[in-house]
Design a protein around this motif. Sequence first.
Motif, PDB file in Angstrom:
ATOM      1  N   ASP A  30       0.992  -1.267  -0.153  1.00  0.00           N
ATOM      2  CA  ASP A  30      -0.071  -0.026  -0.068  1.00  0.00           C
ATOM      3  C   ASP A  30       0.910   1.051   0.074  1.00  0.00           C
ATOM      4  O   ASP A  30       2.225   1.367  -0.265  1.00  0.00           O
ATOM      5  N   LYS A  31       0.223   2.280   0.229  1.00  0.00           N
ATOM      6  CA  LYS A  31       1.208   3.593   0.108  1.00  0.00           C
ATOM      7  C   LYS A  31       2.305   3.625   0.998  1.00  0.00           C
ATOM      8  O   LYS A  31       3.389   4.388   0.853  1.00  0.00           O
ATOM      9  N   TYR A  32       2.430   3.168   2.375  1.00  0.00           N
ATOM     10  CA  TYR A  32       3.352   3.049   3.278  1.00  0.00           C
ATOM     11  C   TYR A  32       4.262   1.835   3.310  1.00  0.00           C
ATOM     12  O   TYR A  32       5.243   2.183   4.182  1.00  0.00           O
ATOM     13  N   ALA A  33       3.639   0.886   2.862  1.00  0.00           N
ATOM     14  CA  ALA A  33       4.399  -0.413   3.187  1.00  0.00           C
ATOM     15  C   ALA A  33       4.416  -1.382   2.217  1.00  0.00           C
ATOM     16  O   ALA A  33       3.481  -1.410   1.333  1.00  0.00           O
ATOM     17  N   SER A  72      -0.600   3.398  10.296  1.00  0.00           N
ATOM     18  CA  SER A  72      -0.824   2.430   8.772  1.00  0.00           C
ATOM     19  C   SER A  72       0.041   1.294   8.948  1.00  0.00           C
ATOM     20  O   SER A  72      -0.270   0.273   8.647  1.00  0.00           O
ATOM     21  N   PHE A  73       1.137   1.492   9.331  1.00  0.00           N
ATOM     22  CA  PHE A  73       2.328   0.314   9.222  1.00  0.00           C
ATOM     23  C   PHE A  73       1.730  -0.758  10.126  1.00  0.00           C
ATOM     24  O   PHE A  73       1.792  -2.182   9.605  1.00  0.00           O
ATOM     25  N   PHE A  74       1.575  -0.431  11.341  1.00  0.00           N
ATOM     26  CA  PHE A  74       1.223  -1.618  12.135  1.00  0.00           C
ATOM     27  C   PHE A  74      -0.214  -2.168  11.777  1.00  0.00           C
ATOM     28  O   PHE A  74      -0.504  -3.489  12.030  1.00  0.00           O
ATOM     29  N   ILE A  93       5.213 -11.707  15.945  1.00  0.00           N
ATOM     30  CA  ILE A  93       6.028 -10.605  15.608  1.00  0.00           C
ATOM     31  C   ILE A  93       7.137 -10.105  16.101  1.00  0.00           C
ATOM     32  O   ILE A  93       7.310  -9.988  17.047  1.00  0.00           O
ATOM     33  N   ILE A  94       8.455 -10.022  15.248  1.00  0.00           N
ATOM     34  CA  ILE A  94       9.708  -9.883  15.491  1.00  0.00           C
ATOM     35  C   ILE A  94      10.175  -8.930  14.943  1.00  0.00           C
ATOM     36  O   ILE A  94      10.028  -8.540  13.665  1.00  0.00           O
ATOM     37  N   SER A  95      11.073  -7.749  15.636  1.00  0.00           N
ATOM     38  CA  SER A  95      11.603  -6.629  14.877  1.00  0.00           C
ATOM     39  C   SER A  95      13.036  -6.681  15.486  1.00  0.00           C
ATOM     40  O   SER A  95      13.232  -6.158  16.698  1.00  0.00           O
ATOM     41  N   ASN A  96      14.278  -7.031  14.817  1.00  0.00           N
ATOM     42  CA  ASN A  96      15.485  -6.893  15.317  1.00  0.00           C
ATOM     43  C   ASN A  96      15.831  -5.497  15.291  1.00  0.00           C
ATOM     44  O   ASN A  96      15.764  -4.804  14.220  1.00  0.00           O
ATOM     45  N   HIS A 107      17.133  -1.883   7.283  1.00  0.00           N
ATOM     46  CA  HIS A 107      15.942  -0.965   6.610  1.00  0.00           C
ATOM     47  C   HIS A 107      14.840  -1.584   7.858  1.00  0.00           C
ATOM     48  O   HIS A 107      14.788  -2.897   7.970  1.00  0.00           O
ATOM     49  N   PHE A 108      14.166  -0.769   8.712  1.00  0.00           N
ATOM     50  CA  PHE A 108      13.290  -1.288   9.536  1.00  0.00           C
ATOM     51  C   PHE A 108      12.487  -2.348   9.020  1.00  0.00           C
ATOM     52  O   PHE A 108      11.728  -2.295   7.772  1.00  0.00           O
ATOM     53  N   HIS A 109      12.181  -3.472   9.546  1.00  0.00           N
ATOM     54  CA  HIS A 109      11.271  -4.644   9.261  1.00  0.00           C
ATOM     55  C   HIS A 109      10.779  -5.166  10.171  1.00  0.00           C
ATOM     56  O   HIS A 109      11.386  -5.572  11.578  1.00  0.00           O
ATOM     57  N   VAL A 110       9.513  -5.745  10.076  1.00  0.00           N
ATOM     58  CA  VAL A 110       8.837  -6.772  11.225  1.00  0.00           C
ATOM     59  C   VAL A 110       8.628  -8.003  10.285  1.00  0.00           C
ATOM     60  O   VAL A 110       8.359  -8.177   9.435  1.00  0.00           O
TER      61      VAL A 110
END
Length: 127
Positions: A30-33, A72-74, A93-96, A107-110
């Motif tokens: 989508d627009k943000y992710a 929007s991301f979450f 869900i994990i984010s290192n 680059h931020f990722h979940v």
Amino acid sequence: MQKILNNYDKENIFAKILRSEIPCSKVYEDKYALAFNDINPQSEIHILVIPKGEYISFNDFSDKASSEEINSFFKTVRKVAKQVGIDTSGYRIISNHGPDSHQEVPHFHVHILGGNPLGTLLVKGGK
Ligand code: AMP
């Protein structure tokens, strides 16, 4: 001890995916992710959700992204879990963030992991 990066690396692999310079197995956009399948899945379903903006990590995203982007991301993470049918069976869900977490791609990722029982959260003292 390794330090957390301060400058966004435009040549990181997820930046290249966002510029369509390398392919991905897209699940949702989508627009943000953008969400795509992890190339080295650790469970039956292993999807990465990344923001389209240039954020190095969770800290960076939390500090710099707009409320609209964060919201929007979450929502997207949740939407993707539903889309692939694991929102009732359960998922992790994990984010290192940074060196101690073994964050590989700056680059931020979940990570969304599911599709089978996942076991305990961490191997204690895992290297
Ligand atoms: P992290 O250690 O949290 O930074 O996770 C990075 C993740 O990106 C790993 O699970 C990798 O398998 C995954 N990965 C690396 N390159 C690609 C790629 N080209 N397409 C999909 N996933 C990738």
